[in-house]
Write a protein that holds these residues in place. Structure first.
Motif, PDB file in Angstrom:
ATOM      1  N   UNK A  46      65.096  21.443  20.788  1.00 48.28           N
ATOM      2  CA  UNK A  46      64.040  20.658  20.150  1.00 48.28           C
ATOM      3  C   UNK A  46      63.017  20.199  21.185  1.00 48.28           C
ATOM      4  N   UNK A  47      63.479  19.777  22.344  1.00 46.67           N
ATOM      5  CA  UNK A  47      62.573  19.357  23.415  1.00 46.67           C
ATOM      6  C   UNK A  47      61.702  20.525  23.872  1.00 46.67           C
ATOM      7  N   UNK A  48      62.297  21.703  24.007  1.00 44.21           N
ATOM      8  CA  UNK A  48      61.533  22.889  24.407  1.00 44.21           C
ATOM      9  C   UNK A  48      60.463  23.203  23.363  1.00 44.21           C
ATOM     10  N   UNK A  49      60.809  23.090  22.096  1.00 37.62           N
ATOM     11  CA  UNK A  49      59.852  23.348  21.026  1.00 37.62           C
ATOM     12  C   UNK A  49      58.722  22.318  21.058  1.00 37.62           C
ATOM     13  N   UNK A  50      59.076  21.070  21.281  1.00 44.16           N
ATOM     14  CA  UNK A  50      58.066  20.013  21.351  1.00 44.16           C
ATOM     15  C   UNK A  50      57.105  20.245  22.514  1.00 44.16           C
ATOM     16  N   UNK A  51      57.622  20.660  23.650  1.00 41.10           N
ATOM     17  CA  UNK A  51      56.773  20.907  24.813  1.00 41.10           C
ATOM     18  C   UNK A  51      55.780  22.033  24.552  1.00 41.10           C
ATOM     19  N   UNK A  52      56.171  23.010  23.751  1.00 41.34           N
ATOM     20  CA  UNK A  52      55.270  24.114  23.427  1.00 41.34           C
ATOM     21  C   UNK A  52      54.148  23.642  22.502  1.00 41.34           C
ATOM     22  N   UNK A  53      54.431  22.639  21.660  1.00 43.45           N
ATOM     23  CA  UNK A  53      53.448  22.171  20.691  1.00 43.45           C
ATOM     24  C   UNK A  53      52.385  21.277  21.321  1.00 43.45           C
ATOM     25  N   UNK A  54      52.715  20.607  22.388  1.00 36.24           N
ATOM     26  CA  UNK A  54      51.777  19.682  23.027  1.00 36.24           C
ATOM     27  C   UNK A  54      50.786  20.482  23.861  1.00 36.24           C
ATOM     28  N   UNK A  55      49.519  20.465  23.426  1.00 37.01           N
ATOM     29  CA  UNK A  55      48.517  21.203  24.193  1.00 37.01           C
ATOM     30  C   UNK A  55      47.836  20.240  25.155  1.00 37.01           C
TER      31      UNK A  55
END
Length: 78
Positions: A46-55
């Protein structure tokens, strides 16, 4: 959870996956330890996915953060 660089978080996910498989093999698939190990894997994913979403902000967005009253940064409501 602290923020981890993207490459490093993938390595951590792989480590936790291996750990979860080992714990589940030793303690059983229905054990609390097994569930906790898989929860750790899910949290990292989930953290990895969140990091990808933050531009990252571009220079204009940074300027507007620092100067919200600038004419270029005003937002008009209709």
């Amino acid at each position: 959870m602290t923020t981890t660089p993207a490459g490093n978080i993938q390595e951590k996910i792989e480590e936790e996956l291996e750990s979860a498989r080992t714990v589940c093999d030793l303690k059983g698939a229905t054990s609390g330890e097994c569930a906790a190990a898989w929860d750790a894997v899910e949290e990292l994913q989930a953290e990895a996915s969140h990091q990808k979403q933050v531009k990252p902000k571009n220079s204009f967005e940074k300027f507007c953060d620092d100067n919200p009253d600038a004419a270029e940064c005003r937002i008009y409501e209709e």
